[in-house]
Design a protein around this motif. Structure first.
Motif, PDB file in Angstrom:
ATOM      1  N   SER A 182      46.476  45.620  24.049  1.00 35.27           N
ATOM      2  CA  SER A 182      45.200  45.057  24.491  1.00 35.27           C
ATOM      3  C   SER A 182      44.189  45.018  23.352  1.00 35.27           C
ATOM      4  O   SER A 182      44.152  45.915  22.520  1.00 35.27           O
ATOM      5  CB  SER A 182      44.620  45.882  25.644  1.00 35.27           C
ATOM      6  N   ASP A 210      44.669  43.492  28.306  1.00 37.71           N
ATOM      7  CA  ASP A 210      43.281  43.023  28.306  1.00 37.71           C
ATOM      8  C   ASP A 210      42.639  43.067  29.692  1.00 37.71           C
ATOM      9  O   ASP A 210      41.680  42.346  29.969  1.00 37.71           O
ATOM     10  CB  ASP A 210      43.168  41.607  27.721  1.00 37.71           C
ATOM     11  N   ASP A 211      43.134  43.912  30.592  1.00 38.78           N
ATOM     12  CA  ASP A 211      42.661  43.966  31.974  1.00 38.78           C
ATOM     13  C   ASP A 211      42.641  45.412  32.454  1.00 38.78           C
ATOM     14  O   ASP A 211      43.668  46.087  32.410  1.00 38.78           O
ATOM     15  CB  ASP A 211      43.601  43.136  32.848  1.00 38.78           C
ATOM     16  N   ASN A 212      41.480  45.890  32.921  1.00 34.12           N
ATOM     17  CA  ASN A 212      41.389  47.291  33.330  1.00 34.12           C
ATOM     18  C   ASN A 212      41.275  47.493  34.834  1.00 34.12           C
ATOM     19  O   ASN A 212      40.792  48.524  35.297  1.00 34.12           O
ATOM     20  CB  ASN A 212      40.244  48.003  32.599  1.00 34.12           C
ATOM     21  N   LEU A 213      41.756  46.550  35.616  1.00 41.30           N
ATOM     22  CA  LEU A 213      41.709  46.705  37.066  1.00 41.30           C
ATOM     23  C   LEU A 213      42.468  47.961  37.510  1.00 41.30           C
ATOM     24  O   LEU A 213      42.125  48.577  38.514  1.00 41.30           O
ATOM     25  CB  LEU A 213      42.267  45.461  37.769  1.00 41.30           C
ATOM     26  N   THR A 218      39.743  49.770  27.741  1.00 42.14           N
ATOM     27  CA  THR A 218      40.237  50.355  28.987  1.00 42.14           C
ATOM     28  C   THR A 218      39.044  50.823  29.820  1.00 42.14           C
ATOM     29  O   THR A 218      38.999  50.600  31.026  1.00 42.14           O
ATOM     30  CB  THR A 218      41.169  51.544  28.690  1.00 42.14           C
ATOM     31  N   MET A 227      47.743  49.407  33.598  1.00 42.92           N
ATOM     32  CA  MET A 227      46.844  48.268  33.468  1.00 42.92           C
ATOM     33  C   MET A 227      47.589  47.107  32.829  1.00 42.92           C
ATOM     34  O   MET A 227      48.617  47.306  32.185  1.00 42.92           O
ATOM     35  CB  MET A 227      45.619  48.638  32.636  1.00 42.92           C
ATOM     36  N   THR A 231      40.996  44.538  24.437  1.00 45.76           N
ATOM     37  CA  THR A 231      39.789  44.872  25.192  1.00 45.76           C
ATOM     38  C   THR A 231      39.798  46.347  25.574  1.00 45.76           C
ATOM     39  O   THR A 231      40.803  47.034  25.446  1.00 45.76           O
ATOM     40  CB  THR A 231      39.710  44.016  26.468  1.00 45.76           C
ATOM     41  N   SER A 279      36.969  44.308  29.211  1.00 44.76           N
ATOM     42  CA  SER A 279      38.227  43.882  29.825  1.00 44.76           C
ATOM     43  C   SER A 279      38.001  42.899  30.969  1.00 44.76           C
ATOM     44  O   SER A 279      36.941  42.884  31.590  1.00 44.76           O
ATOM     45  CB  SER A 279      38.971  45.093  30.390  1.00 44.76           C
ATOM     46  N   TYR A 280      39.040  42.146  31.280  1.00 46.25           N
ATOM     47  CA  TYR A 280      39.079  41.350  32.501  1.00 46.25           C
ATOM     48  C   TYR A 280      39.378  42.301  33.650  1.00 46.25           C
ATOM     49  O   TYR A 280      39.806  43.436  33.443  1.00 46.25           O
ATOM     50  CB  TYR A 280      40.169  40.273  32.394  1.00 46.25           C
ATOM     51  N   LYS A 281      39.182  41.827  34.859  1.00 45.08           N
ATOM     52  CA  LYS A 281      39.448  42.637  36.041  1.00 45.08           C
ATOM     53  C   LYS A 281      40.210  41.794  37.064  1.00 45.08           C
ATOM     54  O   LYS A 281      39.810  41.661  38.213  1.00 45.08           O
ATOM     55  CB  LYS A 281      38.131  43.168  36.622  1.00 45.08           C
ATOM     56  N   ASN A 282      41.336  41.237  36.622  1.00 43.31           N
ATOM     57  CA  ASN A 282      42.129  40.349  37.461  1.00 43.31           C
ATOM     58  C   ASN A 282      43.432  40.979  37.943  1.00 43.31           C
ATOM     59  O   ASN A 282      44.079  40.463  38.836  1.00 43.31           O
ATOM     60  CB  ASN A 282      42.465  39.059  36.704  1.00 43.31           C
TER      61      ASN A 282
END
Length: 189
Positions: free
Chosen positions: A75, A48-51, A79, A45, A77, A125-128
Motif C-alpha cells: 500500500s 490502499d484501503d483501510n476498511l 493504515t 485490509m 496509503t 486510504s480508501y474505505k471501499n
C-alpha cells in the motif's frame, strides 16, 4: 486479560521461541521506548484501503488487544492516521502492528499510541473494502491468529502461538535468569 511480566521483551521472546515468530525488521516501532504485550486481534485490509481497521473496531476487540492488520505491504496509503489512532486507543486497543504505513506520525507519537509499521506517508486510504476481521492473517511471512501473543518493543515484534504461551514464557524466564547471572558475573569483575 492475563497480565504479562514487565521484563518480557522482544529479545527474550525471540530467544524463547528460537527466533520463530519474529516479524521482519522493516516492521518497526514508530515511537522510541514503547512496549506492547497482548493478545492479537487480526484484520486484513486491501491494498490502499483501510476498511479492515474500521471493521475491526466494530467487532469490539477485547481491551488490551494488539490490533494486527495485514495486507498493507504494498500500500501507498496509511493504515491509520492520528484520529483513528485515538479511536483505537479510546476503544482499549493496546497497540497496532501492521505491514502498512501510517500518517499523522506526530499526533500518534503525542498520544503515546504504540505502533509498529513499515513507515509513514501523508496519503489517506480508501474505505471501499474488502475487510476481513478475525481468524488468521499472514504478516511478513508469519501466520498470526486471534489470541496469539504479540510482544513488541524497540527491538521488534515477536508472535507466540496461543497454545504455546505458557511454555514460551517459562523459557523466556529461564533465559532472563541466565542473562541476569551472566550480568552479575560481569559486574563483579
Amino acid at each position: 486479560m492475563e497480565e504479562f511480566p514487565e521484563w518480557l521483551s522482544a529479545t527474550l521472546a525471540s530467544d524463547a521461541s528460537g527466533g520463530q515468530g519474529v516479524l521482519p525488521s522493516w516492521i518497526h516501532a514508530l515511537i522510541p521506548d514503547v512496549r506492547a504485550v497482548g493478545p492479537a486481534f487480526v484484520a486484513l485490509m486491501g491494498q490502499d484501503d483501510n476498511l479492515g481497521v474500521r471493521a475491526a473496531m466494530t467487532a469490539s476487540p477485547p481491551p488490551g488487544s494488539v490490533l494486527v492488520v495485514a495486507g498493507g505491504s504494498t500500500s501507498r496509503t496509511a493504515t491509520i492516521g492520528g484520529l483513528l489512532a485515538l479511536e483505537l486507543q479510546q476503544a482499549g486497543i493496546a497497540a497496532l502492528v501492521t505491514d502498512g504505513l501510517v500518517r499523522d506520525a506526530k499526533e500518534i507519537r503525542q498520544a503515546q499510541f504504540g505502533v509498529w509499521c513499515r513507515g509513514v506517508t501523508p496519503i489517506a486510504s480508501y474505505k471501499n473494502g474488502p475487510a476481513h476481521v478475525g481468524g488468521a492473517v499472514s504478516l511478513g511471512g508469519t501466520i498470526i491468529h486471534n489470541g496469539d501473543l504479540v510482544i513488541a518493543d524497540e527491538d521488534g515484534v515477536v508472535i507466540w502461538p496461543k497454545e504455546h504461551i505458557d511454555d514460551l514464557l517459562a523459557r523466556a524466564r529461564a533465559r532472563l535468569e541466565q542473562d541476569n547471572a551472566r550480568l552479575a558475573k560481569l559486574q563483579n569483575r
